[in-house]
Design a protein around this motif. Sequence first.
Motif, PDB file in Angstrom:
ATOM      1  N   GLU A  62       0.857  -1.190   0.000  1.00 29.42           N
ATOM      2  CA  GLU A  62       0.000   0.000   0.000  1.00 29.42           C
ATOM      3  C   GLU A  62       0.887   1.232   0.000  1.00 29.42           C
ATOM      4  N   THR A  63       0.405   2.306  -0.578  1.00 32.58           N
ATOM      5  CA  THR A  63       1.122   3.571  -0.541  1.00 32.58           C
ATOM      6  C   THR A  63       0.227   4.613   0.113  1.00 32.58           C
ATOM      7  N   VAL A  64       0.758   5.273   1.123  1.00 33.12           N
ATOM      8  CA  VAL A  64       0.056   6.350   1.810  1.00 33.12           C
ATOM      9  C   VAL A  64       0.710   7.654   1.379  1.00 33.12           C
ATOM     10  N   ASP A  69       4.432  18.432   5.110  1.00 32.95           N
ATOM     11  CA  ASP A  69       4.578  19.354   6.233  1.00 32.95           C
ATOM     12  C   ASP A  69       4.402  18.667   7.594  1.00 32.95           C
ATOM     13  N   LEU A  70       3.875  17.431   7.611  1.00 34.38           N
ATOM     14  CA  LEU A  70       3.789  16.675   8.864  1.00 34.38           C
ATOM     15  C   LEU A  70       5.091  15.925   9.144  1.00 34.38           C
ATOM     16  N   ALA A 118      -3.952   2.531   7.173  1.00 37.39           N
ATOM     17  CA  ALA A 118      -5.014   3.394   7.700  1.00 37.39           C
ATOM     18  C   ALA A 118      -4.517   4.204   8.896  1.00 37.39           C
ATOM     19  N   MET A 119      -3.740   3.564   9.757  1.00 39.42           N
ATOM     20  CA  MET A 119      -3.198   4.261  10.920  1.00 39.42           C
ATOM     21  C   MET A 119      -2.202   5.341  10.498  1.00 39.42           C
ATOM     22  N   LEU A 120      -1.321   5.021   9.520  1.00 42.32           N
ATOM     23  CA  LEU A 120      -0.361   6.015   9.028  1.00 42.32           C
ATOM     24  C   LEU A 120      -1.070   7.157   8.309  1.00 42.32           C
ATOM     25  N   VAL A 125      -1.638  12.199   7.347  1.00 36.63           N
ATOM     26  CA  VAL A 125      -2.474  12.952   6.403  1.00 36.63           C
ATOM     27  C   VAL A 125      -3.443  13.827   7.182  1.00 36.63           C
ATOM     28  N   GLN A 126      -4.127  13.227   8.141  1.00 31.24           N
ATOM     29  CA  GLN A 126      -5.087  13.975   8.942  1.00 31.24           C
ATOM     30  C   GLN A 126      -4.429  14.664  10.140  1.00 31.24           C
ATOM     31  N   GLY A 127      -3.248  14.269  10.512  1.00 25.40           N
ATOM     32  CA  GLY A 127      -2.542  14.895  11.626  1.00 25.40           C
ATOM     33  C   GLY A 127      -3.041  14.483  12.996  1.00 25.40           C
ATOM     34  N   ARG A 128      -3.643  13.329  13.105  1.00 25.62           N
ATOM     35  CA  ARG A 128      -4.182  12.853  14.391  1.00 25.62           C
ATOM     36  C   ARG A 128      -3.143  12.201  15.237  1.00 25.62           C
TER      37      ARG A 128
END
Length: 128
Positions: A62-64, A69-70, A118-120, A125-128
């Motif tokens: 998979e590629t995330v 900027d994170l 999904a975790m990454l 991506v979402q910064g969570r």
Amino acid sequence: LAWRLKAVEHEHGLKATLGKTSVRFEPKDAASPLADDLSAERAALRAAAEAAVEEAQGLAEETVEAKADLAPTDGLLADALGAFAQQYGVLARMLPAEDSVAPILVLGPPDPVRDAAAMLWARFVQGR
């Protein structure tokens, strides 16, 4: 596949050479060549090599596309994966950045790879 063949090399005392469509084994020490006939040693080596190839073919990738900027790094990926890496052997590596995107390659068994990706995604991506 190369990482799995290292175990086969160690177990049988051989050196594996990986080609596009083949795997070749040679003795590490020229003084101890393989038997020419279809001996039990060759049969065991063939079975181990086939098992390694089958295992490698069963892996998912998979590629995330993380936000640059994170600042994802290999160290942060290792920390984030934690149990996924230890329990399932999931690997994650940074790919070369493109504009504002920092791609992360996630490799391993299908279900753990999906969950790790999904975790990454949530973290980088979402910064969570």
